[in-house]
Design a protein around this motif. Structure first.
Motif, PDB file in Angstrom:
ATOM      1  N   GLN A   1     -23.945 -24.042 -10.038  1.00  0.00           N
ATOM      2  CA  GLN A   1     -22.775 -24.754  -9.434  1.00  0.00           C
ATOM      3  C   GLN A   1     -21.608 -23.820  -9.277  1.00  0.00           C
ATOM      4  OE1 GLN A   1     -22.325 -27.056  -6.987  1.00  0.00           O
ATOM      5  NE2 GLN A   1     -22.022 -28.796  -8.255  1.00  0.00           N
ATOM      6  N   VAL A   2     -21.013 -24.062  -8.028  1.00  0.00           N
ATOM      7  CA  VAL A   2     -19.782 -23.163  -7.870  1.00  0.00           C
ATOM      8  C   VAL A   2     -18.397 -24.227  -7.573  1.00  0.00           C
ATOM      9  CG1 VAL A   2     -18.519 -21.580  -5.953  1.00  0.00           C
ATOM     10  CG2 VAL A   2     -20.886 -21.479  -6.719  1.00  0.00           C
ATOM     11  N   GLN A   3     -17.332 -23.878  -8.452  1.00  0.00           N
ATOM     12  CA  GLN A   3     -16.274 -24.611  -8.293  1.00  0.00           C
ATOM     13  C   GLN A   3     -15.184 -23.822  -7.508  1.00  0.00           C
ATOM     14  OE1 GLN A   3     -17.470 -24.274 -11.592  1.00  0.00           O
ATOM     15  NE2 GLN A   3     -18.905 -25.864 -10.997  1.00  0.00           N
ATOM     16  N   LEU A   4     -14.209 -24.528  -6.571  1.00  0.00           N
ATOM     17  CA  LEU A   4     -13.311 -23.846  -5.943  1.00  0.00           C
ATOM     18  C   LEU A   4     -12.083 -24.424  -6.000  1.00  0.00           C
ATOM     19  CD1 LEU A   4     -15.660 -23.551  -2.483  1.00  0.00           C
ATOM     20  CD2 LEU A   4     -15.029 -21.709  -4.162  1.00  0.00           C
ATOM     21  N   VAL A   5     -10.982 -23.852  -6.508  1.00  0.00           N
ATOM     22  CA  VAL A   5      -9.678 -24.318  -6.640  1.00  0.00           C
ATOM     23  C   VAL A   5      -8.495 -23.768  -5.647  1.00  0.00           C
ATOM     24  CG1 VAL A   5      -7.714 -24.731  -8.166  1.00  0.00           C
ATOM     25  CG2 VAL A   5     -10.055 -24.884  -9.065  1.00  0.00           C
ATOM     26  N   GLU A   6      -7.991 -24.432  -4.927  1.00  0.00           N
ATOM     27  CA  GLU A   6      -7.188 -23.877  -3.807  1.00  0.00           C
ATOM     28  C   GLU A   6      -5.780 -24.108  -4.373  1.00  0.00           C
ATOM     29  OE1 GLU A   6     -10.002 -26.253  -1.054  1.00  0.00           O
ATOM     30  OE2 GLU A   6      -8.984 -26.676  -2.951  1.00  0.00           O
ATOM     31  N   SER A   7      -4.649 -23.116  -3.943  1.00  0.00           N
ATOM     32  CA  SER A   7      -3.250 -23.324  -4.458  1.00  0.00           C
ATOM     33  C   SER A   7      -2.493 -22.524  -3.261  1.00  0.00           C
ATOM     34  CB  SER A   7      -3.062 -22.541  -5.481  1.00  0.00           C
ATOM     35  OG  SER A   7      -3.576 -21.367  -5.619  1.00  0.00           O
ATOM     36  N   GLY A   8      -1.138 -22.794  -3.112  1.00  0.00           N
ATOM     37  CA  GLY A   8      -0.419 -21.993  -2.422  1.00  0.00           C
ATOM     38  C   GLY A   8       0.240 -22.963  -1.107  1.00  0.00           C
ATOM     39  N   GLY A   9      -0.273 -24.030  -0.710  1.00  0.00           N
ATOM     40  CA  GLY A   9       0.148 -24.964   0.377  1.00  0.00           C
ATOM     41  C   GLY A   9       1.559 -25.356  -0.082  1.00  0.00           C
ATOM     42  N   GLY A  10       2.197 -26.148   0.930  1.00  0.00           N
ATOM     43  CA  GLY A  10       3.442 -26.447   0.969  1.00  0.00           C
ATOM     44  C   GLY A  10       4.212 -26.681   2.055  1.00  0.00           C
ATOM     45  N   LEU A  11       5.549 -26.877   2.102  1.00  0.00           N
ATOM     46  CA  LEU A  11       6.217 -27.407   3.355  1.00  0.00           C
ATOM     47  C   LEU A  11       6.916 -26.156   4.059  1.00  0.00           C
ATOM     48  CD1 LEU A  11       7.457 -29.272   5.552  1.00  0.00           C
ATOM     49  CD2 LEU A  11       9.370 -29.770   3.599  1.00  0.00           C
ATOM     50  N   VAL A  12       6.764 -25.580   5.072  1.00  0.00           N
ATOM     51  CA  VAL A  12       7.655 -24.583   5.674  1.00  0.00           C
ATOM     52  C   VAL A  12       7.828 -24.650   7.192  1.00  0.00           C
ATOM     53  CG1 VAL A  12       5.352 -23.519   6.408  1.00  0.00           C
ATOM     54  CG2 VAL A  12       7.296 -21.949   5.787  1.00  0.00           C
TER      55      VAL A  12
END
Length: 117
Positions: free
Chosen positions: A1-12
């Motif tokens: 199994q592969v787990q993926l975790v995103e980060s870095g989004g926001g308001l611009v």
């Protein structure tokens, strides 16, 4: 199994930049292609960009020249550098991984990107 975790989004603001990251863990040896998709409210999930083990990249026409996808040396983290952002780039951005042998592996949980005009 592969787990993926995103980060870095926001308001611009329009014209600004953001950098998304996606860290893979688990059976990362299975991964041959990593990529980003996005889904705006009421719309289908669309491809944004992909990158292969060999470093070959593919971009949606709507982001070509503004977005850059890259991977780290270990090939377990994929980045999406987004420049010259437009309000129409507003969406939830999802990381994905695919194996040439096993096919689709997983989606990340998504990270919200909001571009104000």
């Amino acid at each position: 199994q592969v787990q993926l975790v995103e980060s870095g989004g926001g308001l611009v603001q329009a014209g600004g930049s953001l950098r998304l990251s996606c860290a893979a863990s688990g059976s990362v040896f299975r991964i041959n292609v990593m990529g980003w998709y996005r889904q705006a409210p009421g719309k289908v999930r669309d491809l944004v960009a992909t990158i292969t083990d060999d470093g070959n990249t593919h971009y949606a026409e709507s982001v070509e020249g503004r977005f850059t996808i890259s991977r780290d040396f270990a090939k377990t983290t994929v980045y999406l550098q987004m420049n010259s952002l437009k309000p129409e780039d507003t969406a939830v951005y999802y990381c994905t991984a695919r194996s040439d042998l096993y096919g689709f592996l997983n989606w990340g949980q998504g990270t919200q990107v909001t571009v104000s005009s």
